[in-house]
Scaffold this active site. Sequence first.
Site, PDB file in Angstrom:
ATOM      1  N   ARG A 176       0.852  -1.199   0.000  1.00  0.00           N
ATOM      2  CA  ARG A 176       0.000   0.000   0.000  1.00  0.00           C
ATOM      3  C   ARG A 176       0.883   1.244   0.000  1.00  0.00           C
ATOM      4  O   ARG A 176       1.849   1.329   0.753  1.00  0.00           O
ATOM      5  CB  ARG A 176      -0.943   0.043   1.200  1.00  0.00           C
TER       6      ARG A 176
ATOM      7  N   GLU B 165     -11.397   6.774   0.312  1.00  0.00           N
ATOM      8  CA  GLU B 165     -11.516   6.933   1.763  1.00  0.00           C
ATOM      9  C   GLU B 165     -12.340   8.149   2.157  1.00  0.00           C
ATOM     10  O   GLU B 165     -13.341   8.023   2.860  1.00  0.00           O
ATOM     11  CB  GLU B 165     -10.118   7.052   2.379  1.00  0.00           C
TER      12      GLU B 165
ATOM     13  N   ASP C   5     -10.789   6.979   7.578  1.00  0.00           N
ATOM     14  CA  ASP C   5     -10.653   8.375   7.169  1.00  0.00           C
ATOM     15  C   ASP C   5     -11.979   8.979   6.735  1.00  0.00           C
ATOM     16  O   ASP C   5     -12.177  10.189   6.859  1.00  0.00           O
ATOM     17  CB  ASP C   5      -9.611   8.495   6.056  1.00  0.00           C
TER      18      ASP C   5
ATOM     19  N   ARG D 269     -11.862  -1.951   7.497  1.00  0.00           N
ATOM     20  CA  ARG D 269     -12.549  -1.676   8.760  1.00  0.00           C
ATOM     21  C   ARG D 269     -11.569  -1.740   9.928  1.00  0.00           C
ATOM     22  O   ARG D 269     -10.664  -2.551   9.960  1.00  0.00           O
ATOM     23  CB  ARG D 269     -13.664  -2.696   9.002  1.00  0.00           C
TER      24      ARG D 269
ATOM     25  N   ARG E 193      -3.717  10.736  11.966  1.00  0.00           N
ATOM     26  CA  ARG E 193      -4.274   9.463  11.530  1.00  0.00           C
ATOM     27  C   ARG E 193      -5.547   9.144  12.305  1.00  0.00           C
ATOM     28  O   ARG E 193      -5.758   9.610  13.420  1.00  0.00           O
ATOM     29  CB  ARG E 193      -3.247   8.349  11.723  1.00  0.00           C
TER      30      ARG E 193
END
Length: 955
Positions: free
Chosen positions: A448, A558, A595, A633, A765
């Site tokens: 990612r 997101e 997010d 999730r 975050r």
Amino acid sequence: MATKAEKHHSIDAQLRLLAPGKVSEDDKLVEYDALLIDRFLDILQNLHGSALRELVQECYEMSAEYDVKRDETRLDELGAKLSGLDPADAITVASSFSHMLNLANLAEEVQIAQRRRSKLKHGDFSDEGSATTESDIEETLKRLVSEIGKSPQEVFDALKNQTVELVLTAHPTQSLRRSLLQKHTKIRNCLTQLYAKDITEDEKKELDEALQAEIQAAFRTDEIRRSQPTPQDEMRYGMSYFHETIWKGVPKFLRRVDTALKSIGINERLPYDAPVIKFSSWMGGDRDGNPRVTPEVTRDVCLLARMMAANLYVSSIEDLMFELSMWRCNDELRARADEHLASRETKKHYIEFWRAIPESEPYRVLLGYVRDKLYNTRERALHMLTKGYSEIKEEATITSVEEFMEPLEVCYKSLCDCGDKTIADGLLLDFMRQVNTFGLSLAKLDIRQESERHTDAVDAITTHLGIGSYKEWPEEKRQEWLLSELQGKRPLLVPDLPVTEEVEAVLGCFKVLAELPRDSFGPYIISMATAPSDVLAVELLQRECGVRQPLPVVPLFERLADLQNAPASVERLFSIDWYLNRIGGKQQIMVGYSDSGKDAGRLSAAWQLYQAQELVAQVAKKYDVKVTFFHGRGGTVGRGGGPTHLAILSQPPETINGSLRVTIQGEVIEHSFGEEHLCFRTLQRFTAATLEHGMHPPISPKPEWRKLMDEMAVVATDAYRSVVVKEPRFVEYFRSATPETEYGRMNIGSRPAKRRPGGGITTLRAIPWIFSWTQTRFHLPVWLGVGSAFKSAIDKDIKNFQLLKDMYREWPFFRVTLDLLEMVFAKGDPGIAALYDKLLVTDELKPFGEQLRSKYAETEQLLLQIAGHKEILEADPYLKQRLRLRDPYITTLNVFQAYTLKQIRDPNFKVKTQPPLNKEQDLVKLNPASEYAPGLEDTLIITMKGIAAGMQNTG
């Protein structure tokens, strides 16, 4: 006369009486909890003296009184008692409550397991509709046949073709150290055995002694991580679950599926190559905002995973060789065995005792050959990991699942041909299912990276070529250039290409993908994806770096705007002929819950996720592409968490279709796979719910429900952002009223708390964002905006109130959304949040906190009215009891944390120092490296971990 345990838990006993007749008389949760806590208090007294034990009990009683009466003066009294403790005493008391919460959790887990076994034994599935409902696989199959009207063959065909892929991630949400988790497992096992039937008095005494030893061992283990884990540490931590539960749990679960199939009349086993369960990982591959995940780290974790997998296979195949000692075989197996016997003298083998296999045992001869290649596979991976090269040639190893499976298939067919199918369906079938599930690396590694990083890499190329800055091009020009290069052959990466350190890391990752075996990797995920060029850029970089078998590219949508634009973005991508040919009719789309919730609030994010999936599925159908949604999730409700089966069954119709991918994060890994029965339950939940969703989809929302949800989502988003984004006081309030600035001291993950240094809430975050509000039990990201949306709908038209009640009763998505919100309110406590405000927030900001708590109360009341409940968790007395049992422990830790933060942040805060109570001060180590006064940092971290354990969530 009451025992110590009965006295200590008199509050808990009263709490049980609050809902008479709803909690069964044979419920033993309070009894289990009292036993564990009583044993712990005895240990505390032996180690630290009776004065410490009395203080801990007194603090518990004060907290329990507050939890019952909501008298906030008791919090002040408790704070005065805790804030003046000697540093060693403070650490001991904080640790005591943290450990008691962990023990309460263990008592709860044992009770839940016992209750579930009892219900399943009696065929009772009466909890339908509660927040803890789940389906047994056999019960699901029977219901699909008897109630839904599916034929047994239809169910069998759907089951053997469906795939659930569970992706273990490196998100730093597991606050407990692995050594403590292992001790908790032993405590849980001792408690379970203590209450088993037919146990003798001698066995009871021995188990009680073992229980005390394990409780003391856990208490004497430092619960604070003194250094930050590396990505390799996280990977080893994640992979340990394969060794302990998942490796054996998968074939055991698949055997249960075989049994369940028999119950509906299917006398055929699931094929060994049915892709029912698959595993992947982000540990060492998730470089989004984590500079510690370098190309070298990715290489290391891939090789380590292959080595671990080969090691497990070597051990299992030796068990299989011991089992298959028979001599009868078909001609094909005999020929293969003779071939390998003839090659003994001409081929070098690394396991000398292989020669000891009798020639008359052909199965062992063939499996011995496979074992040797597995041994070489393991050793080659070890050499590559430690030295960077290996003298063992690749042809001496197993290089593909097909190569691995072929001799096993020969053995299976031979056994069946010789009338030994019963034997074939034993250990051999289990082993073949393991090979099919785990491949050569246990779990494939996803990669990612943030889209902007790829943009920077392509920009470096175009700038060097002298054709302009890719960053400055519009989307149409980007697509045009990327496609022309993908369809051409000219090389773009030249040796003298000037690159920054960040671009070099991006290209280095792609070069690792080219170097290592393709089956080590899953898809390549692009976070913050917004346009087709994000996907095409990764395709081009893969080609340029020599990736011969490119990884499928997965856009991750997101933020709210990205989710809204996702259908159009996917349509533009599918309209590109080159790309449509590239994907071969299959595409993964990842949707992010964390997010999106941080961006717009939970209600708006949930609705937008629902609609985005619906519309993307329609686009995929239009282009004849099978889409698999990958659900990112988290563990908490604020990040999309909640009961697995309800989350799946509330997804839109036609969006799963037998294919589901989902992340398993942080503490959720432990809750899902920490024990054999938890592993079994997790596999069952995902499999049963995915099957049920595909064969009996939930209803689509009525037009009037959609209209109302659209209107409420707009109001909820505006209300949420008016506070979190637009309110100038919010950032200062957030950082004052929560332990957000102290979060990084916990060392619970390798990744920085922010994507980029500096900035406000937007760069923070989702994990520390949720963590901070969870610690204060205010849960603002989950409920903020929801009350405004409900109130606006009802004020606009009173008929909407009944419509909302209808939606709750009839629409799974809406019911699950509200049930999870209700569970969050059950864990919340605005009185605790007010204490943090009183101690930590400036006078100018205190009215702002009061306004937020007023919104909290209004939202809670509206939720109860729509759900038709008089009080929170009215429909789930078991969960209500469990939460209340934990409350006094959490309350003490909350008060302790708030006062500790006050002492850390305000050097002028005066406390009345108390004399030491600890009879052995040297049993408590103070952190000499802390920048704070002695004991404060460790006390703070322990309260953070304790509250996380009590809330059963960190982030």
